[in-house]
Write a protein that holds these residues in place. Structure first.
Motif, PDB file in Angstrom:
ATOM      1  N   LYS A  10       8.962  -1.246 -11.004  1.00  0.00           N
ATOM      2  CA  LYS A  10       8.300  -0.158 -10.288  1.00  0.00           C
ATOM      3  C   LYS A  10       9.010   0.016  -8.957  1.00  0.00           C
ATOM      4  O   LYS A  10       9.418  -0.959  -8.347  1.00  0.00           O
ATOM      5  CB  LYS A  10       6.845  -0.507 -10.001  1.00  0.00           C
ATOM      6  N   VAL A  13       7.211  -0.736  -4.354  1.00  0.00           N
ATOM      7  CA  VAL A  13       6.204  -1.807  -4.278  1.00  0.00           C
ATOM      8  C   VAL A  13       6.518  -2.826  -3.173  1.00  0.00           C
ATOM      9  O   VAL A  13       5.769  -3.780  -2.994  1.00  0.00           O
ATOM     10  CB  VAL A  13       6.040  -2.555  -5.628  1.00  0.00           C
ATOM     11  N   SER A  16      12.329  -4.312  -1.635  1.00  0.00           N
ATOM     12  CA  SER A  16      13.414  -4.374  -0.645  1.00  0.00           C
ATOM     13  C   SER A  16      12.921  -4.918   0.688  1.00  0.00           C
ATOM     14  O   SER A  16      13.664  -5.630   1.382  1.00  0.00           O
ATOM     15  CB  SER A  16      14.041  -2.991  -0.454  1.00  0.00           C
ATOM     16  N   ILE A 219       1.599 -10.077   1.113  1.00  0.00           N
ATOM     17  CA  ILE A 219       2.168  -9.357   2.260  1.00  0.00           C
ATOM     18  C   ILE A 219       1.228  -8.195   2.573  1.00  0.00           C
ATOM     19  O   ILE A 219       1.085  -7.285   1.751  1.00  0.00           O
ATOM     20  CB  ILE A 219       3.579  -8.800   1.934  1.00  0.00           C
ATOM     21  N   LYS A 221      -0.257  -4.737   4.324  1.00  0.00           N
ATOM     22  CA  LYS A 221       0.346  -3.464   4.729  1.00  0.00           C
ATOM     23  C   LYS A 221       0.278  -3.364   6.244  1.00  0.00           C
ATOM     24  O   LYS A 221      -0.801  -3.345   6.825  1.00  0.00           O
ATOM     25  CB  LYS A 221      -0.423  -2.307   4.099  1.00  0.00           C
TER      26      LYS A 221
HETATM   27  N1  LIG Z   1       4.049  -4.719   3.801  1.00  0.00           N
HETATM   28  C1  LIG Z   1       4.363  -3.455   4.106  1.00  0.00           C
HETATM   29  N2  LIG Z   1       3.643  -2.771   5.022  1.00  0.00           N
HETATM   30  C2  LIG Z   1       3.963  -1.494   5.321  1.00  0.00           C
HETATM   31  N3  LIG Z   1       4.975  -0.812   4.761  1.00  0.00           N
HETATM   32  C3  LIG Z   1       5.730  -1.442   3.843  1.00  0.00           C
HETATM   33  C4  LIG Z   1       5.465  -2.790   3.472  1.00  0.00           C
HETATM   34  N4  LIG Z   1       6.392  -3.147   2.534  1.00  0.00           N
HETATM   35  C5  LIG Z   1       7.182  -2.083   2.343  1.00  0.00           C
HETATM   36  N5  LIG Z   1       6.793  -1.047   3.121  1.00  0.00           N
HETATM   37  C6  LIG Z   1       7.404   0.295   3.156  1.00  0.00           C
HETATM   38  O1  LIG Z   1       7.124   0.954   1.919  1.00  0.00           O
HETATM   39  C7  LIG Z   1       8.260   1.657   1.434  1.00  0.00           C
HETATM   40  C8  LIG Z   1       8.689   1.102   0.071  1.00  0.00           C
HETATM   41  O2  LIG Z   1       9.061  -0.261   0.231  1.00  0.00           O
HETATM   42  P1  LIG Z   1      10.363  -0.859  -0.446  1.00  0.00           P
HETATM   43  O3  LIG Z   1      10.497  -2.253   0.012  1.00  0.00           O
HETATM   44  O4  LIG Z   1      11.527   0.037  -0.223  1.00  0.00           O
HETATM   45  O5  LIG Z   1       9.932  -0.810  -1.977  1.00  0.00           O
HETATM   46  P2  LIG Z   1      10.814  -1.029  -3.313  1.00  0.00           P
HETATM   47  O6  LIG Z   1      12.039  -1.760  -2.924  1.00  0.00           O
HETATM   48  O7  LIG Z   1       9.945  -1.810  -4.245  1.00  0.00           O
HETATM   49  O8  LIG Z   1      11.113   0.342  -3.840  1.00  0.00           O
HETATM   50  C9  LIG Z   1       9.312   1.513   2.513  1.00  0.00           C
HETATM   51  O9  LIG Z   1       9.256   2.621   3.356  1.00  0.00           O
HETATM   52  C10 LIG Z   1       8.911   0.240   3.249  1.00  0.00           C
HETATM   53  O10 LIG Z   1       9.350   0.241   4.598  1.00  0.00           O
END
Ligand SMILES: Nc1ncnc2c1ncn2[C@@H]1O[C@H](COP(=O)(O)OP(=O)(O)O)[C@@H](O)[C@H]1O
Ligand SMILES: [Mg+2]
Length: 272
Positions: A10, A13, A16, A219, A221
């Motif tokens: 997905k 989530v 990254s 983790i 938000k």
């Molecule tokens: N714990 C968190 N709290 C707030 N925002 C987050 C958190 N983790 C990720 N994000 C934000 O949500 C978005 C998607 O996260 P990302 O790590 O890129 O997801 P994925 O790699 O699974 O596609 C990004 O803009 C990221 O900065």
């Protein structure tokens, strides 16, 4: 070297974001750390590059699959960035075995150069994900607390091509699941209910953290996490109170994952 793959089919989530936090955390705790970004979107490479902490490899991640032998700088923290060539790999099925073999021999080749390798993946069930999982020691699966994501856990484990159980059985018997890591957790009634549902269905796949029963790695938000991801800063070095608070909340989870991947965690009961 122990290799950890962030995987969940997905997008959005937090894979990254977690990969970025872990890579910085490992490196700052004295682990010689190799970061590899297999997602062409580059959401792992970008914050690491902006932070200016890792040495950049001259080759990008697609070259780890297409050429051999690939060499990366002899430095304690190295990033092999995402590259546009990653997108084309899936379209060359006759070369998939070669790609997998090249990637695996690269990982084997840097075994003594690094302590830990963090691999971020794209959400598609393609050759990049397969090559990463086939070469890994550990997999960590960030997951959001919504019904769709919870329903997706079965596919994560049992998907015909890239299910973790399938990969372990067919390609990589040493693969160990650290667990499901709920991300972007909010203390809304809706999320609490889904968390209870997750515990009920997948208790054994959660990551125990701390000494109390029912304490699991997660983790929350927090806007500071997204800000760190978008800027040139490491979360726990940011001056804002909100960043410090967020760091206090997630540090035990990152520490726990570190003890597991460095082999100091004893039997963490990873189950596949
Ligand atoms: N714990 C968190 N709290 C707030 N925002 C987050 C958190 N983790 C990720 N994000 C934000 O949500 C978005 C998607 O996260 P990302 O790590 O890129 O997801 P994925 O790699 O699974 O596609 C990004 O803009 C990221 O900065
Ligand atoms: Mg990502």
């Amino acid at each position: 070297m122990k290799t950890l793959v962030l995987a969940n089919q997905k997008g959005g989530v937090g894979k990254s974001a977690v990969a970025t936090l872990l890579a910085h955390y490992f490196a700052q705790h004295g682990q010689r750390t190799l970061a590899i970004d297999l997602d062409h979107q580059g959401n792992f490479s970008k914050p690491l590059r902006l932070s200016d902490r890792p040495e950049l490899s001259a080759i990008s991640a697609d070259a780890l699959m297409t050429s051999t032998p690939a060499v990366v700088p002899a430095m304690p923290f190295v990033l092999v960035s995402s590259g546009a060539g990653l997108l084309g790999l899936e379209r060359q099925p006759t070369l998939h075995n070669t790609f997998g073999r090249n990637f695996r021999s690269f990982i084997t080749g840097v075994d003594s150069q690094f302590d830990l390798c963090v691999i971020d993946t794209n959400p598609n069930p393609d050759i990049r994900l397969i090559a990463a999982l086939a070469s890994a020691d550990f997999v960590l699966s960030p997951i959001q607390l919504n019904q769709e994501a919870l329903d997706g856990v079965a596919a994560l484990l049992n998907h015909e091509r890239v299910g973790l159980r399938k990969i372990k059985a067919v390609m990589n018997p040493k693969l160990s699941l650290i667990g499901l890591l709920p991300t972007m957790v909010e203390s809304t009634p809706f999320q609490r209910e889904n968390f209870t549902g997750l515990v009920a269905r997948y208790l054994s796949l959660l990551i125990p953290v701390g000494s109390g029963a029912g304490q699991f790695g997660l983790i929350p938000k927090r806007s500071a996490i997204a800000e760190a991801q978008a800027a040139d800063e490491v979360l726990w070095e940011m001056k804002k109170t909100a960043a410090r608070d967020a760091w206090k909340e997630i540090e035990p989870t990152l520490a726990r994952i570190t003890t597991i991947v460095t082999g100091h965690g004893g039997d963490h009961g990873a189950r596949l």
